[in-house]
Motif scaffolding. Sequence first.
Motif, PDB file in Angstrom:
ATOM      1  N   GLN A 151       2.381 -10.016  -6.557  1.00 36.52           N
ATOM      2  CA  GLN A 151       3.509 -10.371  -5.707  1.00 36.52           C
ATOM      3  C   GLN A 151       4.732  -9.581  -6.164  1.00 36.52           C
ATOM      4  N   ILE A 152       5.429  -8.983  -5.203  1.00 36.58           N
ATOM      5  CA  ILE A 152       6.567  -8.120  -5.496  1.00 36.58           C
ATOM      6  C   ILE A 152       7.866  -8.810  -5.091  1.00 36.58           C
ATOM      7  N   ASP A 153       8.832  -8.767  -5.991  1.00 37.09           N
ATOM      8  CA  ASP A 153      10.171  -9.292  -5.738  1.00 37.09           C
ATOM      9  C   ASP A 153      11.151  -8.216  -6.200  1.00 37.09           C
TER      10      ASP A 153
ATOM     11  N   ASN B 289       2.631 -10.135   4.122  1.00 42.67           N
ATOM     12  CA  ASN B 289       3.755 -11.076   3.999  1.00 42.67           C
ATOM     13  C   ASN B 289       5.035 -10.372   3.547  1.00 42.67           C
ATOM     14  N   GLU B 290       5.328  -9.238   4.172  1.00 43.34           N
ATOM     15  CA  GLU B 290       6.505  -8.465   3.796  1.00 43.34           C
ATOM     16  C   GLU B 290       7.776  -9.065   4.390  1.00 43.34           C
ATOM     17  N   GLN B 291       8.817  -9.111   3.572  1.00 44.24           N
ATOM     18  CA  GLN B 291      10.138  -9.535   4.020  1.00 44.24           C
ATOM     19  C   GLN B 291      11.155  -8.554   3.467  1.00 44.24           C
ATOM     20  N   PHE B 292      12.019  -8.070   4.344  1.00 46.00           N
ATOM     21  CA  PHE B 292      13.009  -7.080   3.945  1.00 46.00           C
ATOM     22  C   PHE B 292      14.369  -7.459   4.501  1.00 46.00           C
TER      23      PHE B 292
ATOM     24  N   ALA C 241       6.990  -8.970  -1.030  1.00 46.83           N
ATOM     25  CA  ALA C 241       5.685  -8.697  -0.430  1.00 46.83           C
ATOM     26  C   ALA C 241       4.592  -9.046  -1.419  1.00 46.83           C
ATOM     27  N   GLN C 242       3.360  -8.948  -0.980  1.00 50.20           N
ATOM     28  CA  GLN C 242       2.251  -9.189  -1.887  1.00 50.20           C
ATOM     29  C   GLN C 242       1.030  -8.400  -1.438  1.00 50.20           C
ATOM     30  N   THR C 243       0.150  -8.163  -2.403  1.00 50.40           N
ATOM     31  CA  THR C 243      -1.154  -7.587  -2.115  1.00 50.40           C
ATOM     32  C   THR C 243      -2.189  -8.626  -2.518  1.00 50.40           C
TER      33      THR C 243
ATOM     34  N   GLY D 157      -1.874 -13.968  -7.631  1.00 53.51           N
ATOM     35  CA  GLY D 157      -1.612 -12.929  -8.618  1.00 53.51           C
ATOM     36  C   GLY D 157      -0.263 -13.090  -9.279  1.00 53.51           C
ATOM     37  N   PRO D 158       0.012 -12.293 -10.312  1.00 50.10           N
ATOM     38  CA  PRO D 158       1.290 -12.373 -11.019  1.00 50.10           C
ATOM     39  C   PRO D 158       2.425 -11.827 -10.159  1.00 50.10           C
ATOM     40  N   THR D 159       3.653 -12.122 -10.562  1.00 49.52           N
ATOM     41  CA  THR D 159       4.848 -11.643  -9.879  1.00 49.52           C
ATOM     42  C   THR D 159       5.512 -10.559 -10.709  1.00 49.52           C
ATOM     43  N   VAL D 160       5.914  -9.485 -10.045  1.00 49.70           N
ATOM     44  CA  VAL D 160       6.689  -8.434 -10.699  1.00 49.70           C
ATOM     45  C   VAL D 160       8.078  -8.426 -10.076  1.00 49.70           C
ATOM     46  N   GLU D 161       9.091  -8.707 -10.881  1.00 50.26           N
ATOM     47  CA  GLU D 161      10.475  -8.688 -10.427  1.00 50.26           C
ATOM     48  C   GLU D 161      11.118  -7.359 -10.809  1.00 50.26           C
ATOM     49  N   LEU D 162      11.718  -6.703  -9.839  1.00 50.55           N
ATOM     50  CA  LEU D 162      12.383  -5.419 -10.041  1.00 50.55           C
ATOM     51  C   LEU D 162      13.850  -5.567  -9.658  1.00 50.55           C
ATOM     52  N   ARG D 163      14.748  -5.214 -10.585  1.00 47.77           N
ATOM     53  CA  ARG D 163      16.174  -5.380 -10.325  1.00 47.77           C
ATOM     54  C   ARG D 163      16.948  -4.158 -10.827  1.00 47.77           C
TER      55      ARG D 163
END
Length: 323
Positions: A218-220, A237-240, A251-253, A257-263
Amino acid sequence: MRWSSTALAIFGMLGLAVLGGGCQRGQESEVARSEDGVLRLGPVEVVDTVARAVAPSDRPLVVEGLRGSVRLTGAEQTTADLSFVRRGRGDTREAGQSVVEGISITESGTDAEYAYTLAADQEDYAAVDVRGRVPRRTALRVDRLSGPVHVAGVEGALTVSHAHGDVTVQGAAGAAEVRIKNGDVAVGFQSLPTGGTHRIETANGDLRLRLPPDETVQIDAQTDAGTIRTRGLSFTNEQFAPINAGARYDAQTGDGGPTVELRTQNGSIVIEAADTSATDTTSAPATVPSSDTTVTPQPDADTAETMAPDTIQADTTTADTTS
Protein backbone atom coordinates in the motif's frame (compact mmCIF):
# COMPACT_ATOMS: atom_id res chain seq x y z
CA MET A 1 44.46 70.68 25.50
CA ARG A 2 41.10 69.07 26.03
CA TRP A 3 40.87 68.49 22.26
CA SER A 4 44.28 66.82 22.22
CA SER A 5 43.35 64.46 25.05
CA THR A 6 40.11 63.51 23.34
CA ALA A 7 41.90 62.88 20.03
CA LEU A 8 44.52 60.72 21.71
CA ALA A 9 41.82 58.68 23.43
CA ILE A 10 39.97 58.15 20.14
CA PHE A 11 43.12 57.11 18.30
CA GLY A 12 44.03 54.79 21.15
CA MET A 13 40.64 53.08 21.00
CA LEU A 14 40.92 52.71 17.22
CA GLY A 15 44.37 51.18 17.58
CA LEU A 16 43.10 48.64 20.11
CA ALA A 17 40.19 47.76 17.82
CA VAL A 18 42.56 47.22 14.89
CA LEU A 19 44.86 45.06 17.00
CA GLY A 20 41.92 43.09 18.35
CA GLY A 21 40.56 42.55 14.87
CA GLY A 22 43.96 41.41 13.68
CA CYS A 23 44.23 38.91 16.53
CA GLN A 24 40.76 37.56 15.82
CA ARG A 25 41.52 37.13 12.13
CA GLY A 26 44.79 35.45 13.02
CA GLN A 27 42.89 32.80 14.97
CA GLU A 28 40.60 31.97 12.06
CA SER A 29 41.49 28.99 9.90
CA GLU A 30 42.45 29.61 6.31
CA VAL A 31 39.65 28.84 3.90
CA ALA A 32 40.33 26.05 1.40
CA ARG A 33 38.42 24.72 -1.61
CA SER A 34 37.88 21.25 -2.99
CA GLU A 35 38.45 20.49 -6.69
CA ASP A 36 34.82 21.39 -7.44
CA GLY A 37 34.96 24.63 -5.45
CA VAL A 38 33.37 23.55 -2.16
CA LEU A 39 34.61 25.76 0.69
CA ARG A 40 36.28 23.98 3.60
CA LEU A 41 38.14 24.95 6.75
CA GLY A 42 41.86 24.35 6.71
CA PRO A 43 44.02 23.83 3.60
CA VAL A 44 45.74 20.70 4.94
CA GLU A 45 43.99 17.36 5.50
CA VAL A 46 45.40 14.45 7.51
CA VAL A 47 43.86 10.99 7.12
CA ASP A 48 44.25 7.66 8.88
CA THR A 49 42.24 4.45 9.04
CA VAL A 50 41.12 2.47 12.07
CA ALA A 51 39.89 -1.10 11.58
CA ARG A 52 37.31 -2.64 13.90
CA ALA A 53 35.40 -5.94 13.86
CA VAL A 54 32.53 -7.31 15.92
CA ALA A 55 30.06 -10.19 15.80
CA PRO A 56 26.65 -8.50 16.25
CA SER A 57 25.02 -11.82 17.21
CA ASP A 58 21.53 -10.80 16.06
CA ARG A 59 21.84 -7.36 17.67
CA PRO A 60 21.31 -4.19 15.62
CA LEU A 61 24.54 -2.48 14.58
CA VAL A 62 24.66 1.26 15.23
CA VAL A 63 26.89 3.98 13.76
CA GLU A 64 26.29 7.38 15.32
CA GLY A 65 27.88 10.79 15.67
CA LEU A 66 29.96 13.24 13.63
CA ARG A 67 29.75 13.78 9.89
CA GLY A 68 31.09 11.69 7.05
CA SER A 69 29.95 9.13 4.53
CA VAL A 70 28.74 5.59 5.23
CA ARG A 71 29.05 2.74 2.76
CA LEU A 72 28.08 -0.73 4.00
CA THR A 73 27.50 -3.98 2.12
CA GLY A 74 25.76 -7.12 3.33
CA ALA A 75 27.65 -10.42 3.01
CA GLU A 76 27.38 -14.04 4.10
CA GLN A 77 29.53 -13.70 7.22
CA THR A 78 29.08 -13.53 10.99
CA THR A 79 31.25 -10.49 11.75
CA ALA A 80 30.95 -6.84 10.85
CA ASP A 81 34.32 -5.76 9.43
CA LEU A 82 34.50 -1.98 9.43
CA SER A 83 37.06 0.65 8.47
CA PHE A 84 36.79 4.10 10.03
CA VAL A 85 38.59 6.69 7.87
CA ARG A 86 39.36 9.57 10.22
CA ARG A 87 39.88 12.97 8.57
CA GLY A 88 41.19 16.14 10.18
CA ARG A 89 41.81 19.55 8.62
CA GLY A 90 43.97 22.45 9.75
CA ASP A 91 46.30 25.24 8.70
CA THR A 92 49.27 22.89 9.00
CA ARG A 93 49.87 19.16 9.02
CA GLU A 94 50.46 19.33 12.75
CA ALA A 95 47.08 21.01 13.26
CA GLY A 96 45.37 18.39 11.09
CA GLN A 97 47.09 15.59 12.97
CA SER A 98 45.90 17.08 16.25
CA VAL A 99 42.32 17.01 14.96
CA VAL A 100 42.66 13.35 13.92
CA GLU A 101 44.11 12.40 17.30
CA GLY A 102 41.09 14.04 18.94
CA ILE A 103 38.63 11.81 17.05
CA SER A 104 37.36 8.94 19.19
CA ILE A 105 35.62 5.72 18.22
CA THR A 106 33.81 4.29 21.22
CA GLU A 107 32.33 0.80 21.19
CA SER A 108 29.51 -0.18 23.51
CA GLY A 109 27.44 -3.35 23.52
CA THR A 110 24.22 -4.29 25.28
CA ASP A 111 21.67 -7.04 24.78
CA ALA A 112 19.69 -4.55 22.66
CA GLU A 113 22.39 -3.27 20.26
CA TYR A 114 26.09 -2.84 19.49
CA ALA A 115 27.09 0.77 18.85
CA TYR A 116 30.04 2.68 17.44
CA THR A 117 29.90 6.27 18.68
CA LEU A 118 32.06 8.82 16.89
CA ALA A 119 33.13 12.08 18.54
CA ALA A 120 35.81 14.75 18.11
CA ASP A 121 37.39 17.49 20.19
CA GLN A 122 37.18 19.82 17.16
CA GLU A 123 34.01 18.80 15.33
CA ASP A 124 34.16 21.60 12.74
CA TYR A 125 37.45 20.24 11.40
CA ALA A 126 36.76 16.50 11.77
CA ALA A 127 34.95 13.81 9.80
CA VAL A 128 34.86 10.02 9.73
CA ASP A 129 33.94 7.91 6.70
CA VAL A 130 32.71 4.39 7.51
CA ARG A 131 33.24 1.49 5.10
CA GLY A 132 32.79 -2.23 5.45
CA ARG A 133 30.91 -5.48 5.17
CA VAL A 134 28.30 -6.63 7.66
CA PRO A 135 26.29 -9.85 8.10
CA ARG A 136 23.56 -9.82 5.48
CA ARG A 137 20.67 -10.12 7.94
CA THR A 138 21.97 -7.56 10.43
CA ALA A 139 19.73 -4.66 11.42
CA LEU A 140 21.40 -1.25 10.95
CA ARG A 141 20.89 2.16 12.50
CA VAL A 142 22.82 5.15 11.12
CA ASP A 143 22.41 8.40 13.06
CA ARG A 144 24.94 11.04 12.03
CA LEU A 145 25.18 14.79 11.51
CA SER A 146 25.64 14.67 7.74
CA GLY A 147 27.12 12.73 4.85
CA PRO A 148 25.92 10.39 2.09
CA VAL A 149 24.77 6.91 3.11
CA HIS A 150 24.88 3.87 0.80
CA VAL A 151 23.67 0.47 2.01
CA ALA A 152 23.51 -2.55 -0.32
CA GLY A 153 22.45 -6.15 0.24
CA VAL A 154 21.54 -5.74 3.92
CA GLU A 155 18.29 -7.56 4.65
CA GLY A 156 17.74 -6.56 8.29
CA ALA A 157 15.75 -3.57 9.53
CA LEU A 158 17.26 -0.24 8.51
CA THR A 159 17.02 3.17 10.18
CA VAL A 160 18.80 6.25 8.82
CA SER A 161 18.60 9.70 10.40
CA HIS A 162 20.71 12.78 9.66
CA ALA A 163 20.55 16.39 8.52
CA HIS A 164 22.34 16.50 5.16
CA GLY A 165 23.31 13.93 2.54
CA ASP A 166 21.79 11.56 -0.01
CA VAL A 167 20.68 8.08 1.07
CA THR A 168 20.77 5.07 -1.28
CA VAL A 169 19.51 1.62 -0.23
CA GLN A 170 19.68 -1.41 -2.52
CA GLY A 171 18.30 -4.89 -1.95
CA ALA A 172 16.40 -4.14 1.26
CA ALA A 173 14.22 -6.86 2.76
CA GLY A 174 13.44 -5.57 6.26
CA ALA A 175 11.62 -2.67 7.84
CA ALA A 176 12.94 0.66 6.54
CA GLU A 177 12.80 4.10 8.13
CA VAL A 178 14.74 6.97 6.55
CA ARG A 179 14.29 10.51 7.89
CA ILE A 180 16.59 13.26 6.64
CA LYS A 181 16.37 17.03 6.19
CA ASN A 182 18.32 17.69 2.99
CA GLY A 183 19.10 15.13 0.33
CA ASP A 184 17.63 12.67 -2.15
CA VAL A 185 16.54 9.23 -0.95
CA ALA A 186 16.37 6.09 -3.12
CA VAL A 187 15.23 2.83 -1.53
CA GLY A 188 15.02 -0.43 -3.47
CA PHE A 189 13.36 -3.50 -1.95
CA GLN A 190 13.99 -7.05 -3.07
CA SER A 191 11.06 -8.02 -0.83
CA LEU A 192 8.97 -6.44 1.92
CA PRO A 193 8.11 -8.02 5.28
CA THR A 194 4.44 -8.79 5.79
CA GLY A 195 2.54 -6.01 7.54
CA GLY A 196 3.96 -2.94 9.23
CA THR A 197 4.79 0.52 7.91
CA HIS A 198 7.91 1.80 6.16
CA ARG A 199 8.57 5.54 6.17
CA ILE A 200 10.86 7.37 3.75
CA GLU A 201 11.09 11.10 4.33
CA THR A 202 13.15 14.13 3.35
CA ALA A 203 12.39 17.80 3.80
CA ASN A 204 14.29 18.93 0.70
CA GLY A 205 14.98 16.34 -1.96
CA ASP A 206 13.54 13.74 -4.33
CA LEU A 207 12.32 10.27 -3.31
CA ARG A 208 12.59 7.10 -5.37
CA LEU A 209 10.99 3.80 -4.34
CA ARG A 210 11.69 0.56 -6.22
CA LEU A 211 9.51 -2.50 -5.63
CA PRO A 212 9.34 -6.03 -7.07
CA PRO A 213 6.62 -6.02 -9.77
CA ASP A 214 4.57 -8.71 -8.00
CA GLU A 215 4.87 -7.21 -4.49
CA THR A 216 1.71 -6.56 -2.49
CA VAL A 217 1.97 -3.10 -0.93
CA GLN A 218 0.00 0.00 0.00
CA ILE A 219 1.38 3.38 -1.06
CA ASP A 220 0.88 6.64 0.83
CA ALA A 221 2.84 9.40 -0.95
CA GLN A 222 2.83 13.17 -0.57
CA THR A 223 4.93 16.07 -1.81
CA ASP A 224 4.25 19.70 -0.94
CA ALA A 225 6.09 20.96 -4.04
CA GLY A 226 6.88 18.51 -6.82
CA THR A 227 5.53 15.70 -9.00
CA ILE A 228 4.53 12.08 -8.38
CA ARG A 229 5.32 9.45 -10.99
CA THR A 230 4.80 5.69 -11.28
CA ARG A 231 6.51 3.23 -13.63
CA GLY A 232 6.01 -0.45 -14.36
CA LEU A 233 3.57 -1.20 -11.50
CA SER A 234 -0.16 -1.95 -11.67
CA PHE A 235 -2.05 -0.12 -8.94
CA THR A 236 -5.66 -0.40 -7.77
CA ASN A 237 -7.80 1.82 -5.53
CA GLU A 238 -5.88 4.89 -6.66
CA GLN A 239 -6.67 8.27 -5.13
CA PHE A 240 -4.94 11.46 -6.20
CA ALA A 241 -5.35 15.05 -5.01
CA PRO A 242 -3.30 18.16 -5.88
CA ILE A 243 -2.03 19.99 -2.79
CA ASN A 244 -0.66 23.51 -3.38
CA ALA A 245 2.30 22.94 -5.70
CA GLY A 246 2.43 19.23 -4.84
CA ALA A 247 0.12 16.26 -4.55
CA ARG A 248 -1.14 13.37 -2.43
CA TYR A 249 -1.34 9.86 -3.89
CA ASP A 250 -2.75 6.69 -2.28
CA ALA A 251 -2.85 3.32 -4.03
CA GLN A 252 -2.15 -0.35 -3.58
CA THR A 253 -1.01 -3.42 -5.44
CA GLY A 254 -2.70 -6.69 -4.56
CA ASP A 255 -4.73 -7.04 -1.39
CA GLY A 256 -3.33 -5.87 1.96
CA GLY A 257 0.42 -5.91 2.48
CA PRO A 258 2.66 -3.42 4.28
CA THR A 259 2.36 0.35 3.89
CA VAL A 260 5.12 2.54 2.48
CA GLU A 261 4.83 6.21 3.41
CA LEU A 262 6.72 8.68 1.22
CA ARG A 263 7.05 12.32 2.28
CA THR A 264 8.95 15.29 0.88
CA GLN A 265 8.30 18.99 1.31
CA ASN A 266 10.31 20.10 -1.72
CA GLY A 267 10.93 17.39 -4.28
CA SER A 268 9.42 14.82 -6.60
CA ILE A 269 8.50 11.17 -5.98
CA VAL A 270 9.03 8.19 -8.27
CA ILE A 271 7.49 4.77 -7.50
CA GLU A 272 8.67 2.11 -9.92
CA ALA A 273 9.20 -1.58 -10.51
CA ALA A 274 12.68 -2.65 -9.52
CA ASP A 275 13.41 -4.11 -12.96
CA THR A 276 11.47 -1.68 -15.11
CA SER A 277 12.99 -0.05 -18.15
CA ALA A 278 9.78 1.53 -19.36
CA THR A 279 9.52 5.24 -19.95
CA ASP A 280 6.52 7.45 -19.43
CA THR A 281 4.40 7.87 -22.55
CA THR A 282 1.27 9.52 -21.17
CA SER A 283 0.68 13.10 -20.18
CA ALA A 284 -0.24 14.18 -16.68
CA PRO A 285 -3.93 13.65 -15.91
CA ALA A 286 -5.99 16.05 -13.87
CA THR A 287 -7.61 13.39 -11.67
CA VAL A 288 -6.55 9.94 -10.54
CA PRO A 289 -3.20 8.88 -12.04
CA SER A 290 -2.72 5.54 -13.75
CA SER A 291 0.45 3.48 -13.92
CA ASP A 292 3.36 4.89 -15.96
CA THR A 293 2.08 8.40 -15.40
CA THR A 294 3.61 11.68 -14.29
CA VAL A 295 1.45 13.81 -12.01
CA THR A 296 2.43 17.46 -12.26
CA PRO A 297 0.32 19.88 -10.20
CA GLN A 298 0.53 23.51 -11.25
CA PRO A 299 2.48 25.58 -10.59
CA ASP A 300 5.48 23.25 -10.41
CA ALA A 301 7.85 24.40 -7.70
CA ASP A 302 11.62 24.22 -7.86
CA THR A 303 13.24 21.56 -5.77
CA ALA A 304 15.53 22.87 -3.04
CA GLU A 305 19.23 22.36 -3.58
CA THR A 306 20.61 19.37 -1.71
CA MET A 307 23.57 19.82 0.58
CA ALA A 308 26.01 16.92 0.48
CA PRO A 309 29.50 16.98 2.01
CA ASP A 310 32.45 16.01 -0.11
CA THR A 311 34.19 12.71 0.43
CA ILE A 312 37.80 11.66 -0.03
CA GLN A 313 39.75 8.60 -1.01
CA ALA A 314 40.90 6.91 2.14
CA ASP A 315 44.62 6.87 2.85
CA THR A 316 45.21 3.36 4.16
CA THR A 317 48.99 3.54 4.25
CA THR A 318 48.92 4.39 7.94
CA ALA A 319 46.35 2.19 9.60
CA ASP A 320 45.69 2.10 13.30
CA THR A 321 44.27 -1.33 14.06
CA THR A 322 44.05 -1.01 17.81
CA SER A 323 40.66 -1.58 19.39
